[in-house]
Scaffold this motif. Structure first.
Motif, short mmCIF file in Angstrom:
data_model
loop_
_atom_site.label_atom_id
_atom_site.label_comp_id
_atom_site.label_asym_id
_atom_site.label_seq_id
_atom_site.Cartn_x
_atom_site.Cartn_y
_atom_site.Cartn_z
N CYS A 1 31.16 2.08 32.58
CA CYS A 1 29.85 1.75 33.17
C CYS A 1 29.40 2.83 34.15
O CYS A 1 30.18 3.30 34.99
CB CYS A 1 29.95 0.40 33.88
SG CYS A 1 28.42 -0.12 34.66
N ALA B 1 14.21 1.47 38.78
CA ALA B 1 15.32 1.15 39.67
C ALA B 1 15.81 2.36 40.45
O ALA B 1 16.26 2.25 41.58
CB ALA B 1 16.48 0.56 38.86
N GLN C 1 22.33 -0.31 35.69
CA GLN C 1 21.73 -1.63 35.93
C GLN C 1 20.68 -2.02 34.88
O GLN C 1 19.88 -2.92 35.10
CB GLN C 1 21.10 -1.70 37.32
CG GLN C 1 22.10 -1.46 38.44
CD GLN C 1 21.45 -1.49 39.80
OE1 GLN C 1 20.65 -2.37 40.10
NE2 GLN C 1 21.77 -0.50 40.62
N ILE D 1 29.77 -3.90 37.35
CA ILE D 1 29.04 -5.05 36.81
C ILE D 1 30.04 -6.18 36.59
O ILE D 1 31.14 -5.97 36.08
CB ILE D 1 28.37 -4.69 35.48
CG1 ILE D 1 27.33 -3.58 35.68
CG2 ILE D 1 27.73 -5.92 34.85
CD1 ILE D 1 26.17 -3.97 36.55
N CYS E 1 19.12 5.07 33.76
CA CYS E 1 18.64 3.76 34.17
C CYS E 1 17.22 3.49 33.71
O CYS E 1 16.81 2.34 33.56
CB CYS E 1 18.74 3.59 35.69
SG CYS E 1 17.58 4.61 36.63
N THR F 1 21.58 -5.71 33.95
CA THR F 1 21.25 -6.72 34.96
C THR F 1 19.75 -6.87 35.10
O THR F 1 19.24 -7.98 35.29
CB THR F 1 21.86 -6.35 36.32
OG1 THR F 1 21.35 -5.08 36.75
CG2 THR F 1 23.38 -6.27 36.23
N ARG F 2 19.02 -5.77 34.99
CA ARG F 2 17.56 -5.85 35.08
C ARG F 2 16.98 -6.58 33.88
O ARG F 2 16.04 -7.37 34.02
CB ARG F 2 16.96 -4.45 35.21
CG ARG F 2 17.17 -3.84 36.60
CD ARG F 2 16.49 -2.50 36.71
NE ARG F 2 17.18 -1.49 35.91
CZ ARG F 2 16.58 -0.45 35.34
NH1 ARG F 2 15.28 -0.31 35.42
NH2 ARG F 2 17.29 0.43 34.66
N ALA G 1 18.50 3.97 39.87
CA ALA G 1 19.90 3.68 40.12
C ALA G 1 20.84 4.82 39.77
O ALA G 1 21.84 5.04 40.45
CB ALA G 1 20.31 2.43 39.32
N LEU H 1 26.66 2.25 36.07
CA LEU H 1 25.90 1.48 37.05
C LEU H 1 24.39 1.75 36.97
O LEU H 1 23.70 1.81 37.98
CB LEU H 1 26.40 1.78 38.47
CG LEU H 1 27.89 1.47 38.73
CD1 LEU H 1 28.27 1.85 40.15
CD2 LEU H 1 28.18 0.01 38.47
N ASP I 1 25.69 -9.26 37.45
CA ASP I 1 25.09 -8.48 38.53
C ASP I 1 26.14 -7.53 39.08
O ASP I 1 27.32 -7.59 38.71
CB ASP I 1 24.57 -9.39 39.63
CG ASP I 1 23.36 -8.79 40.34
OD1 ASP I 1 23.21 -7.55 40.27
OD2 ASP I 1 22.58 -9.54 40.94
N LEU I 2 25.70 -6.66 39.97
CA LEU I 2 26.63 -5.75 40.63
C LEU I 2 27.55 -6.53 41.55
O LEU I 2 27.10 -7.43 42.28
CB LEU I 2 25.87 -4.70 41.43
CG LEU I 2 25.13 -3.63 40.61
CD1 LEU I 2 24.28 -2.77 41.53
CD2 LEU I 2 26.12 -2.76 39.85
#
Length: 819
Positions: free
Chosen positions: A169, A53, A173, A199, A45, A176-177, A55, A171, A189-190
């Motif tokens: 994926c 994040a 992020q 996602i 991430c 999305t970020r 994540a 996850l 987004d999630l």
């Protein structure tokens, strides 16, 4: 503050990582401090350009830090090194020195791989995948998972260009970020929770982006709305696994099949650094190359995906000569001889006009300018394949050409206030928009425009409502918060090329900059525009910003070029060249990379010109009408230099070696046939001459513009506003249907009062100027838009303004409501 004092002001922290002591600035993340020591901590991430994040949890390390009593206190469990900042005296143990950290990282990898498909041989990320690499270096040698893996329908099209394989994926992020933090396009987004968290895309009704209709299923479908962003391709590049792929590259190749070459994008004046990956002489993909001073880690989708144009089936491989009314292939000597013969006759007759276009390199532009003046004896040369004016030329000569590096991306990013006039950052600036958006919340942005665009909204810009043609009056009478902000030290006024169509606007911009102390930046659209200005490829400018009417300037350039004299009468601009050719007042045209739809009346001029020489990559409509066609190399097959809007030289080497020649080399051969040694056969020769010439001396530049604003039209008239959208139907985007599918819908915009005045409620409107059919497109009523204005995209599907209307923005048009 001195450099020493500034350095002393930086607070530092000293810590120990894996037994090595390191001192870093306060606030540094543990993972960055480890990088300073060359210690690699696995991560997914983490990305240096994105906010932390924590994540993926792959970067877990053991941490101990001093307590209130000064004794080290270990954290009870491993911590994410990508979110924790360092403290003085901290002790960190990574997977290299801590069994606990190593076990934690292996456990995270095992969890990530439980549902991850083992399809590396067919995955587009295979061979350059961090998950693949870290599974080998930091993971368990064998999997303990024996159950059935989770699967999803694949691929999920986020747009026509971006595809999502959800089972891959992890996850992290990153996508999305990036979408939220960098581009401001929060379309993904999630979604869901627990084991089914993935996602996904938002429902279209959540965002209420008017003027956009998804091509896919209805809004209630699980796929939601499309990923509508000019920067979506960056998510594919930063995805650490093969979850996000592009339709243009998917299953086309593998990294180990490709040859990678650094380059510079030819699509806009930012000069973004790119990496071209090619195989067997064909480009298969482009990536963003990291360049901290220009585009950092990002490029536009246009930079990334619009490269197919140069390898379409109509690519020119041999010269063409018209014989008995038909274009036939010819040898280079025959074609050069035919071109020279036609140009000689025209030179001795009514003359030749030269239109190189704004896409050529600095070296090519210089060759066109020198050919016109030395070999053809004329100043009728203009690289501005758009609306141009004498006021703009005087502005460019006095305030832009030969000034070196002016306002930079860093200056624009750090400016406390920015005023945009005749310039839409997201559509016309590429990464200019991204650099400005980094200062969101810290920078005041004002945009002088007929309505607040989506890009301006993402910059939190304040709209200064203005009808096209009234920009000069607005700048001259600027007051209130905008004037106060622009008067702040470090503020920047950005003017775009569209102001060339507004009498007095550039004059007013110069005056405002002088009155407030703000710095002034000119940002054109095309990659070659600034280089053409520097090279003197304008009817009134010589290299370095010298005026053609200056005797001392003409003498200096003539001596450098080894000729007795140069033409001293200011030449015709692009519109006048086109008009003269159409009226039979010019006997020949030399045309570079110009499209017929770029310049009003160009098709008629080509038809009526006695002799036309076209230098082109492909067999375009102009090439079809030319008498001699000389094939030239596209940017990927030549070396050269683009000068970006900052004035920064952006040199690039040949990516794919072919026999194709650059414009400057072809023109050098042509000039030799005309009896002139042009001296532009190589990049070294051109750069040496440019260095010798340098910038204009005092008194050699044209006078600063001094033009009065035009009068506003009569009350009740509707004026045309227009600019190019980033993704449209321009020539350099041909052959890329996946990218075209992400373009914003073609719509006309008008205020409620204007709509009411023409009886429009919903549906389409028809915009006309003169006797033509005009443009008929769907229309939307836009809140906050200036009355008496209709906006059209300049070159989007169904809306080719220059060709269909034949007028420039600011002109009065007729608008009628339709069905």
């Amino acid at each position: 503050m001195t450099a020493t004092a500034d350095k002393a002001a930086v607070q530092t922290v000293t810590l120990t990582i894996d037994g090595q002591e390191v001192t870093v600035p306060k606030g540094t993340l543990i993972i960055r401090a480890a990088e300073e020591l060359g210690i690699e901590i696995p991560r997914f991430c983490d990305h240096p350009a994105l906010e932390p994040a924590g994540a993926c949890r792959q970067c877990l390390v053991d941490v101990a830090s001093p307590g209130p009593d000064g004794n080290l206190r270990a954290f009870p469990k491993p911590q994410a090194s990508c979110t924790m900042t360092v403290t003085d005296g901290m002790v960190v143990h990574t997977q290299h020195t801590s069994e606990e950290a190593d076990r934690a990282q292996k456990g995270v990898l095992e969890l990530l791989l439980i549902n991850h498909p083992l399809d590396c041989p067919v995955c587009d990320k295979g061979g350059e995948c961090p998950l693949q690499n870290q599974a080998m270096s930091h993971g368990r040698p064998e999997s303990r998972f024996v159950d059935v893996k989770r699967v999803f329908e694949k691929p999920l099209p986020l747009s026509s260009e971006i595809l999502l394989d959800r089972e891959r994926c992890v996850l992290c992020q990153r996508c999305t970020r990036f979408s939220k933090q960098i581009a401001g396009d929060a379309f993904i987004d999630l979604q869901n929770r627990g084991a089914m968290q993935q996602i996904g895309t938002f429902d279209e009704n959540v965002l209420d982006f008017d003027g956009y209709s998804p091509a896919g299923p209805a809004a209630e479908d699980e796929s939601g709305r499309a990923f509508s962003s000019y920067y979506s391709g960056n998510t594919v590049q930063i995805c650490p696994v093969g979850a996000l792929t592009s339709a243009a590259y998917r299953f086309r190749s593998r990294p180990f099949d490709l040859v990678s070459s650094p380059g510079i994008s030819e699509h806009d004046s930012s000069g973004s650094a790119i990496r071209t990956d090619h195989r067997r002489g064909k480009i298969l993909r482009r990536l963003a190359d990291n360049d901290p001073v220009v585009n950092e880690d990002w490029i536009t989708d246009k930079d990334r995906f619009a490269f197919t144009w140069q390898n379409l089936s109509d690519r020119l491989e041999r010269p063409l000569v018209r014989k008995d009314g038909e274009l036939v292939e010819a040898s280079w000597p025959e074609a050069i001889a035919a071109a020279a013969a036609g140009l000689k006759a025209a030179r001795d007759g009514k003359g030749v006009g030269v239109l190189p276009g704004g896409r050529v390199t600095l070296e090519d532009a210089y060759a066109y300018a020198k050919l016109a003046r030395v070999a053809l004896g004329t100043n009728d040369v203009d690289a501005r394949a758009r609306v141009a004016s004498a006021e703009e030329q005087a502005f460019l000569g006095s305030a832009v050409a030969g000034t070196g590096l002016g306002v930079t991306f860093a200056d624009l990013e750090k400016a406390p206030a920015v005023l945009l006039v005749g310039f839409e950052a997201e559509d016309e600036g590429g990464v200019v928009f991204l650099r400005m958006r980094k200062s969101l919340g810290k920078q005041k942005v004002f945009t002088a425009a007929p309505f607040l665009t989506r890009g301006a909204e993402k910059l939190a810009a304040t709209l200064l409502p203005v009808a096209p043609g009234d920009e000069a009056a607005l700048l001259g009478g600027l007051d209130g918060d905008a004037l106060q902000a622009i008067s702040t030290e470090g503020a920047v006024i950005v003017v775009g090329e569209r102001l060339a169509a507004v009498p007095g606007a550039l004059t007013a911009a110069v005056a405002l900059a002088e009155r407030t102390g703000a710095r002034l930046a000119w940002i054109p659209r095309r990659a070659g525009e600034r280089g053409a200005v520097e090279a003197g490829t304008l009817p009134g400018l010589l290299p370095g910003g010298r005026s053609v009417t200056s005797a001392t300037a003409a003498k200096a350039v003539a001596e450098a070029w080894g000729v007795e004299s140069l033409p001293t009468a200011e030449g015709r601009d692009v519109a006048a060249i086109v008009a003269a050719a159409a009226a039979g007042e010019l006997d020949a045209l030399v045309v570079g990379g110009v499209s017929l739809s770029d310049v009003t009346g160009l098709a008629d001029a080509i038809d009526h010109a006695g002799f036309v020489v076209s230098l082109e990559v492909r067999r375009t409509r102009i090439a079809e009408q030319a008498d001699v066609v000389l094939p030239v190399a596209p940017p990927s097959e030549k070396a050269g230099t683009f000068v970006n809007w900052e004035g920064r030289l952006r040199s690039f080497a040949t990516a794919i070696a072919t026999d194709a020649m650059s414009d400057h080399r072809v023109l050098d051969i042509l000039a030799r046939e005309l009896g002139v040694e042009l001296g532009t056969g190589s990049i070294g020769q051109v750069n040496a001459e440019l260095a010798t010439l340098g910038a204009a001396a005092n008194g050699e530049r044209p006078k600063a513009p001094a033009v009065k604003a035009s009068k506003a039209p009569k009350a009740g008239a509707v004026r045309l506003a227009s600019w190019h959208q980033l993704i449209d139907e321009s020539a350099l985007q041909e052959g890329e249907p996946y990218l075209a599918g992400t373009a914003r819908a073609t719509v006309a915009r008008l205020s409620k009062a204007t709509a009411d005045s023409i009886g429009f409620a919903e549906g389409s409107v028809t915009v006309t100027a003169g006797d033509g059919d005009g443009v008929t497109v769907p229309a939307i009523v836009t809140e906050g838009m200036v009355d008496g204005v209709v906006w059209l995209p300049t070159k989007s599907p169904g809306s080719w303004v220059a060709q269909a209307l034949g007028v420039a923005p600011g002109a009065v048009v007729t608008v009628k409501g339709g069905a």
